[in-house]
Design an enzyme around this catalytic site. Sequence first.
Site, mmCIF file in Angstrom:
data_model
loop_
_atom_site.group_PDB
_atom_site.id
_atom_site.type_symbol
_atom_site.label_atom_id
_atom_site.label_comp_id
_atom_site.label_asym_id
_atom_site.label_seq_id
_atom_site.Cartn_x
_atom_site.Cartn_y
_atom_site.Cartn_z
ATOM 1 N N GLY A 1 35.131 -36.427 18.003
ATOM 2 C CA GLY A 1 35.368 -37.657 18.749
ATOM 3 C C GLY A 1 36.365 -37.490 19.879
ATOM 4 N N HIS B 1 31.857 -32.628 25.715
ATOM 5 C CA HIS B 1 31.053 -33.056 24.565
ATOM 6 C C HIS B 1 29.704 -33.596 25.048
ATOM 7 C CE1 HIS B 1 35.222 -33.863 22.804
ATOM 8 N NE2 HIS B 1 34.700 -33.059 21.911
#
Length: 289
Positions: free
Chosen positions: A31, A37
């Site tokens: 996260g 990402h």
Amino acid sequence: MRIITTIAEMHAQIETWKNADQTIGLCPTMGYLHEGHASLMDYSNEDNDYTVASVFVNPIQFGPNEDLSKYPRDFERDCKILEAHGVDVVFHPEPEEMYFPDFCTYADVDVVSDTLCGATRENHFRGVCTVIAKFLNVVQPDKIYFGKKDAQQLAVVRRMVRDLNFDVDVVGCPTVREEDGLAMSSRNVYLSPEERKAARILSRTLRLGQDMIREGCSDSKELLDAMKTNLATEPMADIDYVEVVDGISMQPIETFGKGDVVAMAVRIGATRLIDNFTVGDMAIEIPEV
Ligand code: AMP
């Protein structure tokens, strides 16, 4: 985009997709997402019918003195990014869903885990491999995506997948960088403005190494001496390691060639940053600053 928090629901979703002969890509993350990402999700979307991203701060890969409790988290913001990048399912379990109170089974890769970050982060890769093995069982993806920014993680997971016969393709994706060359990382938010500027020394030093290799250097000591001297020009930089390792075994080597990895971990203040490049993979240009 569906958010799933339990393994049972995840299994049911996967069964539906598998029954329809659909392919699945998995992008594991902790996260606090950034463009690095997001690039994994983009690669997965290109290759697969469905993309699952996991958002899970895995407690068993943090050491007792590491940043588990203060690791940055913002799940709402993460979901916006994941949705914008076409993710179909976010797997977001609580630690209790992943680990029984008496959990005691681990996937542990020797040799490849022993050097670089593994030398000082005891049990880190055991924690990584264990959670990835669990995700592979829960999601049963055709392909799993990792960033080359974490070169040792990628090598360790590749070894686990080979040695334990997981039926999955491991895909390594290029490191995404800030404009000034700093590799994107969730941990960059820890840097003060002054430290953020000092952190440029990592990519500048990698660039120096790349230039030396282009000019014909293949001797690790010569390369590392020059890189360490360059890192020492930044007073805020405290070297954890700078190494040249075999690209598959992650063992230090005296002379290097294509596929080998030049890797570093450097503390800027209290923040430990890592970066690397693969020799011959010079398509990844580190910007001039
Ligand atoms: P993390 O959330 O730090 O565990 O990272 C999740 C995945 O994203 C790992 O496979 C990382 O290697 C990858 N990743 C992190 N930063 C970058 C980056 N700057 N470029 C590409 N991939 C990255």
